[in-house]
Every structure is written in structure tokens, then in C-alpha cells.
Scaffold this motif. Structure first.
Motif, mmCIF file in Angstrom:
data_model
loop_
_atom_site.group_PDB
_atom_site.id
_atom_site.type_symbol
_atom_site.label_atom_id
_atom_site.label_comp_id
_atom_site.label_asym_id
_atom_site.label_seq_id
_atom_site.Cartn_x
_atom_site.Cartn_y
_atom_site.Cartn_z
ATOM 1 N N LEU B 20 -29.309 -17.284 8.680
ATOM 2 C CA LEU B 20 -28.674 -18.586 8.877
ATOM 3 C C LEU B 20 -27.395 -18.703 8.062
ATOM 4 O O LEU B 20 -26.349 -19.131 8.549
ATOM 5 C CB LEU B 20 -29.651 -19.696 8.476
ATOM 6 N N LEU B 21 -27.453 -18.294 6.792
ATOM 7 C CA LEU B 21 -26.331 -18.534 5.886
ATOM 8 C C LEU B 21 -25.327 -17.386 5.909
ATOM 9 O O LEU B 21 -24.136 -17.594 6.121
ATOM 10 C CB LEU B 21 -26.862 -18.739 4.464
ATOM 11 N N ALA B 22 -25.821 -16.173 5.686
ATOM 12 C CA ALA B 22 -24.894 -15.057 5.531
ATOM 13 C C ALA B 22 -24.384 -14.553 6.873
ATOM 14 O O ALA B 22 -23.281 -14.042 6.956
ATOM 15 C CB ALA B 22 -25.560 -13.915 4.772
ATOM 16 N N VAL B 23 -25.179 -14.691 7.929
ATOM 17 C CA VAL B 23 -24.724 -14.162 9.208
ATOM 18 C C VAL B 23 -24.334 -15.305 10.139
ATOM 19 O O VAL B 23 -23.162 -15.496 10.439
ATOM 20 C CB VAL B 23 -25.797 -13.262 9.849
ATOM 21 N N GLY B 24 -25.283 -16.091 10.566
ATOM 22 C CA GLY B 24 -24.964 -17.138 11.527
ATOM 23 C C GLY B 24 -24.987 -16.553 12.927
ATOM 24 O O GLY B 24 -23.943 -16.246 13.486
ATOM 25 N N ASN B 26 -25.356 -16.789 16.770
ATOM 26 C CA ASN B 26 -25.234 -17.789 17.806
ATOM 27 C C ASN B 26 -25.929 -17.258 19.062
ATOM 28 O O ASN B 26 -25.449 -16.328 19.691
ATOM 29 C CB ASN B 26 -23.740 -18.020 18.030
ATOM 30 N N ARG B 28 -26.959 -17.329 22.790
ATOM 31 C CA ARG B 28 -26.576 -17.938 24.070
ATOM 32 C C ARG B 28 -27.715 -17.757 25.058
ATOM 33 O O ARG B 28 -28.312 -16.691 25.120
ATOM 34 C CB ARG B 28 -25.332 -17.268 24.658
ATOM 35 N N ARG B 162 -20.854 -5.058 12.280
ATOM 36 C CA ARG B 162 -19.864 -5.341 11.240
ATOM 37 C C ARG B 162 -20.566 -5.818 9.972
ATOM 38 O O ARG B 162 -20.123 -5.533 8.867
ATOM 39 C CB ARG B 162 -18.905 -6.452 11.689
ATOM 40 N N VAL B 163 -21.645 -6.592 10.151
ATOM 41 C CA VAL B 163 -22.346 -7.145 8.982
ATOM 42 C C VAL B 163 -23.004 -6.030 8.172
ATOM 43 O O VAL B 163 -22.819 -5.945 6.953
ATOM 44 C CB VAL B 163 -23.420 -8.166 9.420
ATOM 45 N N PHE B 174 -20.376 -12.112 8.588
ATOM 46 C CA PHE B 174 -19.569 -12.402 9.780
ATOM 47 C C PHE B 174 -20.452 -13.218 10.714
ATOM 48 O O PHE B 174 -21.675 -13.068 10.686
ATOM 49 C CB PHE B 174 -19.180 -11.122 10.528
ATOM 50 N N PHE B 175 -19.839 -14.056 11.554
ATOM 51 C CA PHE B 175 -20.625 -14.701 12.603
ATOM 52 C C PHE B 175 -20.962 -13.668 13.679
ATOM 53 O O PHE B 175 -20.165 -12.768 13.947
ATOM 54 C CB PHE B 175 -19.839 -15.848 13.250
ATOM 55 N N ARG B 207 -15.580 -13.960 23.152
ATOM 56 C CA ARG B 207 -16.166 -14.974 22.268
ATOM 57 C C ARG B 207 -16.126 -16.356 22.888
ATOM 58 O O ARG B 207 -16.553 -17.324 22.274
ATOM 59 C CB ARG B 207 -15.449 -14.982 20.920
ATOM 60 N N GLN B 208 -15.592 -16.503 24.081
ATOM 61 C CA GLN B 208 -15.470 -17.868 24.625
ATOM 62 C C GLN B 208 -16.748 -18.298 25.308
ATOM 63 O O GLN B 208 -17.278 -17.579 26.102
ATOM 64 C CB GLN B 208 -14.311 -17.932 25.606
#
Lengths: 308, 208
Positions: B20-24, B26, B28, B162-163, B174-175, B207-208
Motif C-alpha cells: 500500500l505505502l511503498a508500492v501502490g 493500482n 484495473r 522496477r520496484v 514506484f506506482f 498508463r491511461q
């Protein structure tokens, strides 16, 4: 000054909540679809207002943690968007670590270090970390883009938090959270006002290549609205005279406009529309704090130079 | 019993807050994720975090039914790593490589699915280069063929390489995005199946 039900901050926050309830009622009438962008945007506003209210009324540590988190999310979103080099993973880690350090200087009220830590020390240190790793391909681009991110998302935004700790003994009715609330409210309402005036009267594009939706009419309407609001709110939250309230309102309106444009230019350069999706209806967190990256340092120095 | 308690605590107190905090991440089209077992979740593979993300994005009640298929060679090395991987995370060890028959390599995965578990499966077989899809191995078609009634849920993960890329131990925030695709089913045509799977896991992610 202890916070009570009749403190200026409580009253004005109450006003913000009332305004948001009104906006919610209007939007629910205007946009019947439950997942329309306007409804999502209002929902995200509720989250933002609730978190800001908590941060500004609880205590200084909570407020510093909150603004530190905003800097972290903004920097993370920025670094996610820009191309970074695999070799720089450690360097990016150091860049993130500068956030707790920068907010620590604010916590101990060390102004001298707060104001040079990122522009001087991080500016010099991160390229050192890069040369020690030894990758020279793309060095300037990597060092430049990283420092731009740190300056905007950490250094600039952290000025909001330093407003909290400006010594206020000489102005009994003024508090740090009050100054922050003043800046946040005017910056965000200026965005909203420019958007609304632009929709209502907008004809002449002001910056067609960067942000085609911005118009001269929207900008002018925003400046007038923000200056009026500033004069109205300043006696409650700031030590400003009427003249300085006028100037502060104009400063926030113009700076907010250019902060918004500066981030629009970045997004255009990267070929994206929204910076992320942390705040449904708004986009990412950068789409919300873009104006603040300009208004926060400029308003801070205006206030500090004239009054503290 | 207590490795299961540890699994719950590990996911609740470490994995979820970290993601939740370090990565995030999303997610879909979350509504396309399986709600019950048996199901196969297939994803591209770039990071050790992939399996943790996929387990963590399912509802908590499925935690004890969800098992990542993972390389025996890598995860059954050393006593503590073996204990943590098999008991706490609950991996299904898969002996990769060697050109052995599918039923020998993937027998345990088949058993778990037959028992109603949700299995997380990386058809590339290993973590590839960050952010690009490697060649898919044919094990997934064999599984789909054996169990044609098990829904297959493709998830395209983006950013986790990337993370925490292969060969590094320090995560950098990174998100990230997780795109849940349309559920796939075996329809008898191997090439078509592989093509659909590859397109739902690979390609340029916007990313859109």
C-alpha cells in the motif's frame, strides 16, 4: 492557542465542509451516473478535505507526517512517470530518504538547514552517488530530472509544513495551521475558480500549446475571485493588512496558474494526460498539487519577509 | 496450524502495508478476479513481489486457498527458505527444466486445482528482464487441457520489475499497475490459446 469550536480554523473548516456538502448535492443533481467523473472528483475532494482537516487540527506531528506523505506520494508518482536508469536504483532510494530528513528539519524548526538541504546538499550529493556507481550514459538527464523532482515535490511542498512552525507569538490570533489552511484553500479554490470562469466565459486561449483549456477569461476570473477571497479570509487566518491580503491573493492566483502550466508542460512532454490514478476524477496526486508546488514557496517567503 | 497464523500475520502486517505505502498497486478490472477456487491466475513475471501482489489483491478469505507455483530449485534451497516458502507462503514447488513430461512437472499444480485451490502461475517459468514478456512455456496449455473447466484469469503486471528487479534486494518505491484481463478457457486450439494469453500478458502497457 488551543483549538476550540470558535477558533478561526474550526469555523473556516466547518465552512469548507458545508461548501463541499453543497457541491455534492449540486453534482448529484447534475451528474446522475454514479461513476461519472464529476462524482468521482467530489468523492476524492471529500477524502482530501477529511485528511487535511485531521492533519491541521490534530497536532504538529500529525501535520508533518501528512505533508511528508504527500511529498512521498508526489515524488513516487513523478519517478514512476519519468524514465529512470536501472543503475540509479540506490540513488533513487537516497532521494526518497531526503523526505523524512527535510521534514525533520522542519520539526526541529531549523530554518537554515531546511532552506538549503535540498537545493545545496542533495543537489551535490546525488550526483556523487551516481558517479560512485559509475554509469555515465545519460548522467545529466538522470541528475537533472531527479533534482527537478526533489525541488518540486519535496522542497517546494515542504514550505507548506514550515508555515506550521513559523513563530507566531507576536500575532495572538494567528496560528501555523491557520496559515496553511489559508494557502491550501486559496490555491485550490483558485484552480476551481479558473476552471469555472473558463467554462463560463472562456474564449481566448492563453497557452494553446501547453494547456489548450486555459483561457484569458478563466485566468482573470480566477485572479479576481482569489483576491476577493483572500481579503475576506485574511483577517481570520493571517496577520495581513488589507493591502497585503490583496497582494497575497494575486500572488497565489498567478503562481498557482503557472504551477499548473508547468506540470501540464511536463505531462505533455511525457505524452500523458493524467499523472496517475490515486485520486479518481482528478488523476494523480501531481494533478492536485501542481499549483501548490509554486504557491507554497512563494507565499511562504512573502509571509515570512513581511511578517515573521 | 501456526504457519497459517504466520501467513495471515505476514500478509496483514507486512505485505499489505508495504504494497500500500511503498508500492501502490493500482488494480484495473478487479471484478474479473476469481471469487472462489478452483482458478488459475496467470501473470507475467519480473519480480519476487509478483506472487505477493497477486495473493494480496484477492479477498482475505481466499488467502489459505491461494498458492503460487514456484521454482523448487530456487525456493527449496536451505532449511529456512524451504520452510518459509512452503509453510508460510504456501508455494507449490515446481521442478523446472530438464525436458521432463508435463504430468511429472505440473502434477502437484493439477492436484491443487483439482482440490479447489487458486493457483498463481507464471507461464514464462522464471523472472525475465524488467518490464518485458519472455517466451511463454507450454506447461500452461497442458494444464488448461487437463482441466478445461478451471477458469484462467490473466493478469498483466507493470512496474514491479522496477520496484524489485531480479538480482537486487533493495526495493525502491514506484506506482505499479495490475491489469486483470478477460477470463480465458481452453477451446482446443493451442496456438490460438497461447496467442491470446501472450497478448493479455504482454505488449506495451499504457498508463491511461
Amino acid at each position: 492557542m488551543p483549538l476550540t469550536l470558535t477558533s478561526p480554523i474550526t469555523v473556516i473548516l466547518g465552512g469548507v465542509w458545508a461548501l463541499l456538502m453543497l457541491a455534492t448535492a449540486v453534482v448529484w443533481q447534475l451528474a446522475p451516473a454514479p461513476d461519472s467523473e464529476l462524482r468521482q472528483r467530489i468523492r476524492s475532494w471529500w477524502l482530501i478535505v477529511a485528511l487535511c482537516s485531521l492533519a491541521l487540527t490534530f497536532n504538529r506531528i500529525a501535520a508533518l507526517l501528512f505533508f511528508g506523505l504527500v511529498s512521498f506520494l508526489a515524488l513516487k508518482e513523478y519517478l514512476t512517470l519519468i524514465p529512470t536508469r536501472h543503475a540509479d536504483r540506490r540513488v533513487l532510494f537516497w532521494a526518497y530518504l531526503s523526505i523524512p530528513v527535510q521534514y525533520y528539519w522542519i520539526g526541529i524548526e531549523w530554518y537554515g538547514m531546511f532552506i538549503i538541504f535540498i537545493p545545496v546538499y542533495m543537489f551535490l550529493l546525488l550526483p556523487v552517488a551516481m558517479v560512485l556507481i559509475g554509469e555515465t550514459q545519460g548522467h545529466l538527464r538522470a541528475a537533472g530530472t531527479l533534482h527537478w523532482g526533489l525541488m518540486s515535490m519535496v522542497f517546494s511542498l515542504s514550505h507548506l509544513a514550515f508555515l506550521l512552525v513559523l513563530p507566531q507569538a507576536q500575532y495572538p490570533h494567528v496560528s501555523g495551521p491557520g496559515l496553511v489552511l489559508f494557502l491550501l484553500l486559496l490555491t485550490e479554490l483558485n484552480d476551481v475558480a479558473q476552471f469555472c470562469w473558463g467554462k463560463l466565459l472562456g474564449k481566448h486561449k492563453i497557452s494553446p500549446t501547453v494547456s489548450p483549456n486555459k483561457t484569458v477569461e478563466g485566468f482573470a476570473g480566477g485572479v479576481v475571485t482569489t483576491v476577493l477571497l483572500s481579503v475576506l479570509l485574511a483577517p481570520w487566518l493571517t496577520p495581513f493588512s488589507v493591502r497585503d491580503a490583496l497582494l497575497a491573493g494575486a500572488l497565489i492566483a498567478v503562481a498557482g496558474f503557472f504551477g499548473d502550466l508547468s506540470l501540464s508542460a511536463l505531462k505533455r512532454d511525457l505524452g500523458i494526460k493524467d499523472s496517475g490514478n490515486l485520486l479518481p476524477g482528478h488523476g494523480g496526486i501531481l494533478d492536485r498539487v501542481d499549483s501548490l508546488t509554486y504557491t507554497a514557496p512563494l507565499f511562504f517567503h512573502f509571509t515570512r519577509y513581511l511578517y515573521f | 496450524m501456526w504457519p497459517l497464523v504466520l501467513r495471515l500475520l505476514f500478509f496483514l502486517l507486512i505485505v499489505k502495508p508495504f504494497l500500500l505505502l511503498a508500492v501502490g498497486v493500482n488494480v484495473r478490472n478487479r471484478n474479473r478476479l476469481p471469487r472462489r477456487g478452483p482458478a488459475l491466475i496467470v501473470a507475467n513475471h519480473n519480480s519476487h513481489l509478483d506472487a505477493l501482489v497477486l495473493v494480496a489483491m484477492l479477498p482475505l478469505r481466499l488467502l489459505f486457498r491461494t498458492r503460487p507455483a514456484a521454482s523448487a530449485e530456487y525456493f527449496l534451497r536451505g532449511r529456512w527458505r524451504t520452510w518459509f516458502a512452503t509453510q508460510v507462503i504456501g508455494i507449490i514447488p515446481v521442478e523446472t527444466g530438464g525436458g521432463r513430461p508435463h504430468d511429472e512437472v505440473l502434477g502437484k499444480v493439477q492436484d491443487a486445482l483439482a482440490a479447489g485451490d487458486i493457483v498463481i502461475f507464471f507461464p514464462e517459468g522464471t523472472r525475465g528482464e524488467p518490464e518485458c514478456l519472455g517466451k511463454l512455456k507450454t506447461g500452461i496449455t497442458w494444464l488448461a487441457q487437463q482441466l478445461p473447466d478451471v477458469p484462467i484469469c490473466p493478469v498483466r503486471l507493470c512496474g514491479l520489475g522496477r520496484v524489485l528487479p531480479k538480482g537486487d534486494w533493495l526495493p525502491v518505491p514506484f506506482f505499479c499497475d495490475a491489469w486483470v484481463g478477460e477470463p480465458l478457457r481452453w477451446e482446443g486450439d493451442r496456438q490460438r490459446f497461447m496467442a491470446i494469453l501472450a497478448s493479455s500478458l504482454g505488449g506495451e502497457v499504457s498508463r491511461q
